[in-house]
Design a protein around this motif. Structure first.
Motif, mmCIF file in Angstrom:
data_model
loop_
_atom_site.group_PDB
_atom_site.id
_atom_site.type_symbol
_atom_site.label_atom_id
_atom_site.label_comp_id
_atom_site.label_asym_id
_atom_site.label_seq_id
_atom_site.Cartn_x
_atom_site.Cartn_y
_atom_site.Cartn_z
ATOM 1 N N ARG A 1 0.491 15.729 15.817
ATOM 2 C CA ARG A 1 1.564 14.872 15.322
ATOM 3 C C ARG A 1 2.564 15.746 14.569
ATOM 4 O O ARG A 1 2.188 16.756 13.976
ATOM 5 N N VAL A 2 3.826 15.326 14.573
ATOM 6 C CA VAL A 2 4.849 16.099 13.868
ATOM 7 C C VAL A 2 5.541 15.214 12.833
ATOM 8 O O VAL A 2 5.782 14.030 13.089
ATOM 9 N N PRO A 3 5.853 15.772 11.659
ATOM 10 C CA PRO A 3 6.523 14.982 10.624
ATOM 11 C C PRO A 3 7.829 14.387 11.148
ATOM 12 O O PRO A 3 8.565 15.034 11.890
ATOM 13 N N THR A 4 8.102 13.162 10.752
ATOM 14 C CA THR A 4 9.333 12.505 11.202
ATOM 15 C C THR A 4 10.560 13.110 10.554
ATOM 16 O O THR A 4 11.646 13.052 11.115
ATOM 17 N N GLY A 5 10.411 13.656 9.371
ATOM 18 C CA GLY A 5 11.582 14.129 8.648
ATOM 19 C C GLY A 5 12.384 12.940 8.143
ATOM 20 O O GLY A 5 11.886 11.823 8.055
ATOM 21 N N THR B 1 -2.861 5.004 10.126
ATOM 22 C CA THR B 1 -2.425 3.717 10.660
ATOM 23 C C THR B 1 -1.096 3.871 11.384
ATOM 24 O O THR B 1 -0.235 4.648 10.977
ATOM 25 N N LEU B 2 -0.957 3.124 12.438
ATOM 26 C CA LEU B 2 0.297 3.046 13.167
ATOM 27 C C LEU B 2 1.228 2.128 12.386
ATOM 28 O O LEU B 2 0.818 1.064 11.924
ATOM 29 N N PRO C 1 0.828 -1.208 0.000
ATOM 30 C CA PRO C 1 0.000 0.000 0.000
ATOM 31 C C PRO C 1 0.865 1.263 0.000
ATOM 32 O O PRO C 1 1.965 1.283 0.556
ATOM 33 N N ALA C 2 0.359 2.301 -0.634
ATOM 34 C CA ALA C 2 1.051 3.593 -0.624
ATOM 35 C C ALA C 2 1.085 4.113 0.811
ATOM 36 O O ALA C 2 0.096 4.002 1.550
ATOM 37 N N ILE C 3 2.227 4.625 1.200
ATOM 38 C CA ILE C 3 2.393 5.165 2.555
ATOM 39 C C ILE C 3 2.360 6.688 2.472
ATOM 40 O O ILE C 3 3.109 7.292 1.705
ATOM 41 N N ARG C 4 1.492 7.277 3.254
ATOM 42 C CA ARG C 4 1.438 8.735 3.317
ATOM 43 C C ARG C 4 2.590 9.248 4.172
ATOM 44 O O ARG C 4 3.352 8.469 4.725
ATOM 45 N N THR C 5 2.696 10.541 4.314
ATOM 46 C CA THR C 5 3.755 11.142 5.111
ATOM 47 C C THR C 5 3.748 10.571 6.525
ATOM 48 O O THR C 5 2.698 10.527 7.167
ATOM 49 N N PRO C 6 4.905 10.118 7.016
ATOM 50 C CA PRO C 6 4.963 9.585 8.383
ATOM 51 C C PRO C 6 5.113 10.706 9.417
ATOM 52 O O PRO C 6 5.827 11.686 9.189
ATOM 53 N N TYR C 7 4.437 10.523 10.541
ATOM 54 C CA TYR C 7 4.455 11.493 11.635
ATOM 55 C C TYR C 7 4.787 10.785 12.938
ATOM 56 O O TYR C 7 4.355 9.656 13.159
ATOM 57 N N PHE C 8 5.527 11.472 13.808
ATOM 58 C CA PHE C 8 5.703 10.983 15.167
ATOM 59 C C PHE C 8 4.415 11.247 15.933
ATOM 60 O O PHE C 8 3.760 12.277 15.744
ATOM 61 N N ILE D 1 6.075 6.215 22.104
ATOM 62 C CA ILE D 1 6.172 7.040 20.905
ATOM 63 C C ILE D 1 5.967 6.119 19.713
ATOM 64 O O ILE D 1 6.276 4.918 19.782
ATOM 65 N N GLY D 2 5.426 6.669 18.647
ATOM 66 C CA GLY D 2 5.203 5.850 17.466
ATOM 67 C C GLY D 2 5.326 6.652 16.195
ATOM 68 O O GLY D 2 5.463 7.874 16.224
ATOM 69 N N ILE D 3 5.280 5.944 15.088
ATOM 70 C CA ILE D 3 5.225 6.575 13.775
ATOM 71 C C ILE D 3 3.905 6.164 13.148
ATOM 72 O O ILE D 3 3.584 4.975 13.040
ATOM 73 N N VAL D 4 3.153 7.176 12.755
ATOM 74 C CA VAL D 4 1.816 7.001 12.207
ATOM 75 C C VAL D 4 1.794 7.630 10.823
ATOM 76 O O VAL D 4 2.408 8.671 10.604
#
Length: 138
Positions: free
Chosen positions: A54-58, A103-104, A23-30, A89-92
């Motif tokens: 949420r903040v972008p992971t960069g 999604t997590l 699946p395509a992954i959208r921008t990840p956020y912390f 903490i996670g990446i969503v």
């Protein structure tokens, strides 16, 4: 070490062993959690306060032997209103707590619960050798 969520683990298995498209992954956020979000991404575990977003992971460092870390600093907004205790903490994928399709992907427990006081800023720092969020798949 961060762990896979159920949705990411299922997507990897389906893509690698069942010939289904990944699946395509959208921008990840912390994302910050007040209790274990579990691999199933249990509702109600993410911080839910007026100050929180949420903040972008960069960028992440190029993986070496199945491991990577955050290569840029990510700072959450300052706490307002009342203190909050964060345990995980996670990446969503998905920028909003109110996004039902978010999604997590990964999550991990903090070394110790951290109580954020008013005006505190939770930072996911980067370092030359390893950031605060280390991901090791092997």
């Amino acid at each position: 070490m961060a762990g896979f969520s159920n949705s990411l683990a299922n997507a990897i298995i389906s893509a690698t062993l069942r010939q289904q498209a990944f699946p395509a992954i959208r921008t990840p956020y912390f994302a910050l959690f007040t209790s274990d979000p579990t691999d199933a991404f249990t509702a109600g575990t993410e911080v839910n306060a007026a100050w929180y977003r949420r903040v972008p992971t960069g960028a992440f460092a190029a993986p070496v032997n199945g491991a990577t870390y955050n290569a840029v600093r990510a700072a959450f907004p300052p706490v307002t209103g009342a203190q909050t205790t964060v345990t995980h903490i996670g990446i969503v994928e998905g920028d909003s707590l109110n996004d039902p399709t978010a999604t997590l992907m990964y999550s991990e427990a903090l070394p110790a619960p951290r109580t954020l006081q008013i005006n505190d800023v939770f930072v996911v720092d980067s370092q030359a050798l390893a950031g605060d969020f280390a991901l090791q798949l092997l």
